[in-house]
Motif scaffolding. Structure first.
Motif, PDB file in Angstrom:
ATOM      1  N   LEU A 150       8.869 -56.001 -95.887  1.00 50.37           N
ATOM      2  CA  LEU A 150       8.085 -55.727 -94.687  1.00 50.37           C
ATOM      3  C   LEU A 150       6.623 -56.134 -94.872  1.00 50.37           C
ATOM      4  CD1 LEU A 150       9.532 -52.241 -93.679  1.00 50.37           C
ATOM      5  CD2 LEU A 150       9.954 -54.425 -92.553  1.00 50.37           C
ATOM      6  N   GLN A 151       6.096 -55.940 -96.058  1.00 52.15           N
ATOM      7  CA  GLN A 151       4.708 -56.307 -96.314  1.00 52.15           C
ATOM      8  C   GLN A 151       4.498 -57.816 -96.275  1.00 52.15           C
ATOM      9  OE1 GLN A 151       4.062 -54.344-100.075  1.00 52.15           O
ATOM     10  NE2 GLN A 151       3.192 -52.511 -99.124  1.00 52.15           N
ATOM     11  N   SER A 152       5.487 -58.559 -96.770  1.00 52.03           N
ATOM     12  CA  SER A 152       5.363 -60.018 -96.817  1.00 52.03           C
ATOM     13  C   SER A 152       5.970 -60.704 -95.599  1.00 52.03           C
ATOM     14  CB  SER A 152       6.021 -60.555 -98.088  1.00 52.03           C
ATOM     15  OG  SER A 152       7.415 -60.263 -98.088  1.00 52.03           O
ATOM     16  N   GLN A 153       6.537 -59.923 -94.661  1.00 52.86           N
ATOM     17  CA  GLN A 153       7.182 -60.460 -93.456  1.00 52.86           C
ATOM     18  C   GLN A 153       8.352 -61.380 -93.811  1.00 52.86           C
ATOM     19  OE1 GLN A 153       3.267 -61.664 -91.390  1.00 52.86           O
ATOM     20  NE2 GLN A 153       4.541 -60.967 -89.684  1.00 52.86           N
ATOM     21  N   ASP A 154       9.108 -60.956 -94.812  1.00 52.47           N
ATOM     22  CA  ASP A 154      10.334 -61.673 -95.185  1.00 52.47           C
ATOM     23  C   ASP A 154      11.432 -61.213 -94.233  1.00 52.47           C
ATOM     24  OD1 ASP A 154      12.287 -63.113 -96.417  1.00 52.47           O
ATOM     25  OD2 ASP A 154      11.968 -62.284 -98.412  1.00 52.47           O
ATOM     26  N   LEU A 166      15.414 -60.780 -95.058  1.00 51.63           N
ATOM     27  CA  LEU A 166      15.674 -59.711 -96.032  1.00 51.63           C
ATOM     28  C   LEU A 166      15.470 -58.335 -95.407  1.00 51.63           C
ATOM     29  CD1 LEU A 166      16.316 -58.816 -98.900  1.00 51.63           C
ATOM     30  CD2 LEU A 166      13.909 -59.168 -99.488  1.00 51.63           C
ATOM     31  N   SER A 167      14.352 -58.122 -94.746  1.00 51.67           N
ATOM     32  CA  SER A 167      14.082 -56.811 -94.147  1.00 51.67           C
ATOM     33  C   SER A 167      15.055 -56.509 -93.012  1.00 51.67           C
ATOM     34  CB  SER A 167      12.643 -56.764 -93.633  1.00 51.67           C
ATOM     35  OG  SER A 167      12.373 -57.835 -92.756  1.00 51.67           O
ATOM     36  N   ALA A 168      15.417 -57.513 -92.216  1.00 58.12           N
ATOM     37  CA  ALA A 168      16.346 -57.279 -91.108  1.00 58.12           C
ATOM     38  C   ALA A 168      17.719 -56.866 -91.626  1.00 58.12           C
ATOM     39  CB  ALA A 168      16.457 -58.531 -90.249  1.00 58.12           C
ATOM     40  N   PHE A 169      18.185 -57.493 -92.695  1.00 55.09           N
ATOM     41  CA  PHE A 169      19.497 -57.117 -93.222  1.00 55.09           C
ATOM     42  C   PHE A 169      19.492 -55.699 -93.777  1.00 55.09           C
ATOM     43  CE2 PHE A 169      22.368 -56.595 -96.811  1.00 55.09           C
ATOM     44  CZ  PHE A 169      23.584 -56.844 -96.194  1.00 55.09           C
TER      45      PHE A 169
END
Length: 341
Positions: A296-300, A303-306
């Motif tokens: 979330l911090q890096s706006q990946d 990865l965060s959505a999964f």
């Protein structure tokens, strides 16, 4: 029951689609993404050699497409560039921060995440169930006041602070290594009885820390529900007829008071997972919590959505389990059946 389970599983499909859309939409709300941030950083430092590679990744993973098309490609409802498959085809996406497929990043942590949170849920119910019954049946006693005080302390104490204290106690008194889910000597070694015992010993601290706040809330909820049932007319009538107090408690009011208690299983899972992120960072636990925070911090976004979708799946499963248990617990509840006249 089989028909009901089938209908519930079918009902999960549109629910997951809605959740996946909202998850992807919320993650896309902040301006930019991982690739854009990296390009801006390289331009600011004067490095241009890697910008071409980042532009290639943007096109490769359809980040240059409109929002709805990106979402459809991520889910797997629309073919992506160069055969980039979506979730429905078993492709969880690509982690730009770790430069690896998402399944390789979160794969080893999913089982440990489920294991720790399952242990925390069992801890919550095993501890809060007898204490809640004791507090309700002995209202305003010293024991009731004592458990109430402990409950408020549990609610007020930050999880990370409790984790630090318990880590110190476990290390000084029981000679357990600080942080992690096993002794460092077992990391990378094949599974054995000693390694499994080390994991079980190291799970005690995170289970207590993660489950403390949920335990305190559950105790208050069960106590309030049971007190409400104990003051109803049917309990007074049963006592007047000479029914033993223990049999009366188990047969009627306790079963009725357990309905909200059991129904909270689905709501407890996301609370524990979200509350365990900071705890996982402090205790150095190999779960999805620290990975989600970093993503979330890096706006990946993939990865965060999964990870958020995975937590949603656990929530739906927990709600299904609670509904099935409620149907067995309370005869007034019917699994989709019509009221008999």
């Amino acid at each position: 029951m089989i028909k009901y389970l089938g209908l519930r599983f079918l009902g999960m499909i549109p629910t997951l689609l809605v959740i996946s859309f909202l998850t992807f939409f919320i993650i896309e709300l902040p301006e930019g993404d991982y690739i854009s941030n990296q390009i801006s950083m390289l331009k600011a430092t004067g490095e241009t050699a890697s910008i071409a590679k980042l532009d290639f990744l943007r096109r490769e993973f359809a980040l240059d497409r409109p929002f709805l098309e990106r979402y459809a490609i991520w889910v797997g409802l629309w073919p992506g560039p160069h055969g980039f498959d979506g979730l429905l085809q078993g492709n969880w996406g690509w982690s730009f921060e770790f430069d690896r497929p998402v399944e390789e990043v979160v794969g080893p942590t999913l089982l440990l995440t489920v294991l720790i949170n399952t242990a925390a849920i069992l801890f919550v119910y095993l501890v809060s169930f007898p204490i809640g019954i004791y507090s309700a049946t002995r209202q305003y006693s010293w024991g009731d006041y004592g458990f109430t005080l402990l409950g408020y302390i549990g609610l007020a104490t930050p999880n990370f602070l409790l984790g630090l204290v318990l880590m110190y106690v476990a290390n000084v008194w029981f000679d357990l290594s600080i942080g992690g889910l096993m002794d460092p000597k077992y990391i990378g070694e094949p599974w054995s009885i000693d390694k499994a015992l080390s994991v079980l010993a190291h799970m005690i601290v995170p289970t207590i820390v993660i489950g403390t706040a949920g335990t305190a809330a559950m105790i208050r909820r069960l106590r309030a529900n049971l007190l409400d049932e104990l003051h109803k007319q049917y309990v007074v009538t049963a006592r007047a007829k000479g029914m033993r107090e223990s049999a009366l408690l188990v047969k009627y009011p306790l079963r009725m008071a357990l309905n909200p208690f059991i129904a909270d299983i689905g709501n407890l899972i996301p609370t524990l997972v979200s509350g365990s992120i900071i705890v996982s960072v402090v205790l150095n636990l190999p779960t999805v919590g620290p990975i989600l925070l970093s993503a979330l911090q890096s706006q990946d976004q993939f990865l965060s959505a999964f990870i958020l979708l995975f937590v949603s799946i656990l929530t739906l499963i927990g709600m299904l389990v609670s509904d099935v248990l409620l149907a067995f617990l309370d005869p007034r509840i019917r699994l989709g059946g019509r009221e008999r006249k």
